[in-house]
Scaffold this motif. Sequence first.
Motif, PDB file in Angstrom:
ATOM      1  N   MET A 123      -1.740 -54.082  48.660  1.00  0.00           N
ATOM      2  CA  MET A 123      -2.697 -52.985  48.522  1.00  0.00           C
ATOM      3  C   MET A 123      -3.773 -53.294  47.488  1.00  0.00           C
ATOM      4  SD  MET A 123      -0.029 -49.787  48.528  1.00  0.00           S
ATOM      5  CE  MET A 123      -1.301 -48.683  47.932  1.00  0.00           C
ATOM      6  N   ARG A 124      -3.479 -54.222  46.568  1.00  0.00           N
ATOM      7  CA  ARG A 124      -4.428 -54.536  45.509  1.00  0.00           C
ATOM      8  C   ARG A 124      -5.616 -55.312  46.061  1.00  0.00           C
ATOM      9  NH1 ARG A 124      -7.046 -58.043  43.605  1.00  0.00           N
ATOM     10  NH2 ARG A 124      -6.056 -59.469  45.088  1.00  0.00           N
ATOM     11  N   HIS A 125      -6.799 -54.743  45.918  1.00  0.00           N
ATOM     12  CA  HIS A 125      -8.027 -55.421  46.316  1.00  0.00           C
ATOM     13  C   HIS A 125      -9.075 -55.173  45.236  1.00  0.00           C
ATOM     14  CE1 HIS A 125      -6.036 -55.640  50.141  1.00  0.00           C
ATOM     15  NE2 HIS A 125      -6.176 -54.347  50.388  1.00  0.00           N
ATOM     16  N   SER A 126      -9.955 -56.120  45.034  1.00  0.00           N
ATOM     17  CA  SER A 126     -11.055 -55.901  44.103  1.00  0.00           C
ATOM     18  C   SER A 126     -12.034 -54.900  44.717  1.00  0.00           C
ATOM     19  CB  SER A 126     -11.776 -57.214  43.799  1.00  0.00           C
ATOM     20  OG  SER A 126     -10.950 -58.071  43.032  1.00  0.00           O
ATOM     21  N   SER A 127     -12.350 -53.864  43.960  1.00  0.00           N
ATOM     22  CA  SER A 127     -13.257 -52.824  44.446  1.00  0.00           C
ATOM     23  C   SER A 127     -14.600 -52.949  43.745  1.00  0.00           C
ATOM     24  CB  SER A 127     -12.655 -51.434  44.196  1.00  0.00           C
ATOM     25  OG  SER A 127     -13.560 -50.433  44.621  1.00  0.00           O
ATOM     26  N   ARG A 128     -15.623 -53.261  44.498  1.00  0.00           N
ATOM     27  CA  ARG A 128     -16.974 -53.368  43.951  1.00  0.00           C
ATOM     28  C   ARG A 128     -17.791 -52.123  44.298  1.00  0.00           C
ATOM     29  NH1 ARG A 128     -15.308 -58.154  46.172  1.00  0.00           N
ATOM     30  NH2 ARG A 128     -14.763 -59.719  44.611  1.00  0.00           N
ATOM     31  N   TRP A 129     -17.083 -51.022  44.382  1.00  0.00           N
ATOM     32  CA  TRP A 129     -17.705 -49.722  44.664  1.00  0.00           C
ATOM     33  C   TRP A 129     -17.723 -48.876  43.389  1.00  0.00           C
ATOM     34  CZ3 TRP A 129     -16.584 -52.759  48.538  1.00  0.00           C
ATOM     35  CH2 TRP A 129     -17.249 -52.593  49.759  1.00  0.00           C
ATOM     36  N   PRO A 130     -18.533 -47.838  43.340  1.00  0.00           N
ATOM     37  CA  PRO A 130     -18.565 -46.989  42.138  1.00  0.00           C
ATOM     38  C   PRO A 130     -17.238 -46.275  41.917  1.00  0.00           C
ATOM     39  CG  PRO A 130     -20.507 -46.605  43.524  1.00  0.00           C
ATOM     40  CD  PRO A 130     -19.558 -47.441  44.333  1.00  0.00           C
ATOM     41  N   PHE A 131     -16.842 -46.182  40.659  1.00  0.00           N
ATOM     42  CA  PHE A 131     -15.732 -45.343  40.245  1.00  0.00           C
ATOM     43  C   PHE A 131     -16.318 -44.076  39.636  1.00  0.00           C
ATOM     44  CE2 PHE A 131     -13.092 -49.410  39.140  1.00  0.00           C
ATOM     45  CZ  PHE A 131     -13.085 -49.762  40.483  1.00  0.00           C
ATOM     46  N   ASP A 132     -15.492 -43.064  39.447  1.00  0.00           N
ATOM     47  CA  ASP A 132     -15.995 -41.873  38.770  1.00  0.00           C
ATOM     48  C   ASP A 132     -15.728 -41.995  37.271  1.00  0.00           C
ATOM     49  OD1 ASP A 132     -13.393 -40.822  38.127  1.00  0.00           O
ATOM     50  OD2 ASP A 132     -13.240 -40.049  40.173  1.00  0.00           O
ATOM     51  N   ASP A 133     -16.206 -41.025  36.524  1.00  0.00           N
ATOM     52  CA  ASP A 133     -16.122 -41.087  35.065  1.00  0.00           C
ATOM     53  C   ASP A 133     -14.891 -40.397  34.504  1.00  0.00           C
ATOM     54  OD1 ASP A 133     -18.454 -42.600  34.349  1.00  0.00           O
ATOM     55  OD2 ASP A 133     -19.678 -40.895  34.983  1.00  0.00           O
ATOM     56  N   THR A 134     -13.895 -40.137  35.342  1.00  0.00           N
ATOM     57  CA  THR A 134     -12.666 -39.512  34.868  1.00  0.00           C
ATOM     58  C   THR A 134     -11.997 -40.399  33.816  1.00  0.00           C
ATOM     59  OG1 THR A 134     -12.315 -38.493  37.031  1.00  0.00           O
ATOM     60  CG2 THR A 134     -10.419 -38.601  35.546  1.00  0.00           C
ATOM     61  N   PRO A 135     -11.663 -39.861  32.654  1.00  0.00           N
ATOM     62  CA  PRO A 135     -11.019 -40.679  31.613  1.00  0.00           C
ATOM     63  C   PRO A 135      -9.667 -41.212  32.078  1.00  0.00           C
ATOM     64  CG  PRO A 135     -11.834 -38.606  30.702  1.00  0.00           C
ATOM     65  CD  PRO A 135     -11.922 -38.488  32.198  1.00  0.00           C
ATOM     66  N   LEU A 136      -9.288 -42.343  31.523  1.00  0.00           N
ATOM     67  CA  LEU A 136      -7.960 -42.883  31.773  1.00  0.00           C
ATOM     68  C   LEU A 136      -6.985 -42.263  30.786  1.00  0.00           C
ATOM     69  CD1 LEU A 136      -8.446 -46.725  32.344  1.00  0.00           C
ATOM     70  CD2 LEU A 136      -8.171 -44.930  34.045  1.00  0.00           C
ATOM     71  N   ASP A 137      -5.862 -41.813  31.289  1.00  0.00           N
ATOM     72  CA  ASP A 137      -4.829 -41.249  30.442  1.00  0.00           C
ATOM     73  C   ASP A 137      -4.352 -42.295  29.431  1.00  0.00           C
ATOM     74  OD1 ASP A 137      -1.655 -40.815  30.094  1.00  0.00           O
ATOM     75  OD2 ASP A 137      -2.656 -38.879  30.369  1.00  0.00           O
ATOM     76  N   ASP A 138      -4.095 -41.842  28.201  1.00  0.00           N
ATOM     77  CA  ASP A 138      -3.635 -42.769  27.161  1.00  0.00           C
ATOM     78  C   ASP A 138      -2.367 -43.496  27.577  1.00  0.00           C
ATOM     79  OD1 ASP A 138      -5.741 -42.034  25.572  1.00  0.00           O
ATOM     80  OD2 ASP A 138      -4.588 -40.693  24.277  1.00  0.00           O
ATOM     81  N   ALA A 139      -1.473 -42.801  28.266  1.00  0.00           N
ATOM     82  CA  ALA A 139      -0.222 -43.422  28.690  1.00  0.00           C
ATOM     83  C   ALA A 139      -0.481 -44.510  29.721  1.00  0.00           C
ATOM     84  CB  ALA A 139       0.729 -42.372  29.253  1.00  0.00           C
TER      85      ALA A 139
END
Length: 342
Positions: A123-139
């Motif tokens: 399932m892992r593929h490099s994504s060269r598309w836009p991501f959103d600005d949702t913060p990453l959880d500290d955990a």
Amino acid sequence: MPNRPLDETTVTRLVQDASTAPSMHNAQPWRFRFLADSGTLELSADPDREMPRTDPDRRALHLGCGAALFNLRVSAAHAGLRPEVTLLPDPGRPLLLATVHADGTEGPSRHDPLRALYPVLRMRHSSRWPFDDTPLDDAVQASLVDAARAEGAGLVFVSDWHVQELADLVHDAEGRDDQQPERLDEMTRWTHRGAEAESATEGIPDYAFGPRMRGGAAPMRDFAGRRPLADRASATFESTPHIALLGTARDGPRDWLMAGQAMERVLLTATLKGLATSLTSHALEWPDLRGLARDPRSSMGHVQIVLRVGHGPQGPATPRRPVTDILTVVHHAGHGSGTGGP
């Protein structure tokens, strides 16, 4: 528990899983050779897939082969095996990067944490598309840092100001490449368009280029290069991308192989957590820019790869070579089948 030696069918499956790893320009610079009599699997670099202009010391080649080695370990854990890996086992054979003993003990490996990563291996593929600005959880960030540390590498999430610095370094690298056509020729060799993209078994096809960036701060290479792609869309990328630097204390072939395994463990862990990822090595291809990529606040010695992580679409799968092209099985008296090993 009794040892169960690997057979040719199992080895083929392991190598197929290993080959889903990322590599620079998806060159897939690995070869595998299974020595049936001794039950040993060898991983070697493929010199025909080197990039002497952009990767003269084979650092990126080692990273890709390290990632393939990690995938093989994940696949082995899924199969109930515990392979013993030796890095750089023979100084007289510099292309031989690792050996994997083909006997494994069944049973205890069901507790191996690598087993949890197997469902996302393909399932892992490099994504060269836009991501959103949702913060990453500290955990989540902590789990990715732990994944790198488990393979002997460091991972540092950089601050916003350094993200912009990395984006500037990518632009600097692009400008330098424009002055050295031989570097662009190497990238052109590994990118495919139109009908060629549909039949490719290696490289980056045009359907995986992603949209052209018209805004945002993500430090990403544009694989279209100086050859505009007709009907290619443009998009605004995230303004606050989550960028991490993966690095090692030292900077030799063994460290590169360790970093490649750490890189893939981080990528698979991120995928397991529902995140999208992409990689860039563009600025790192120039020694002076590579030094500037290091976060001065960290104790990281040498940056090996720049990772982009976030909430966004998974990229399309890029092509893979058939296993018959990368695996050789050697039977008694030196007789082998398939193509591959040195």
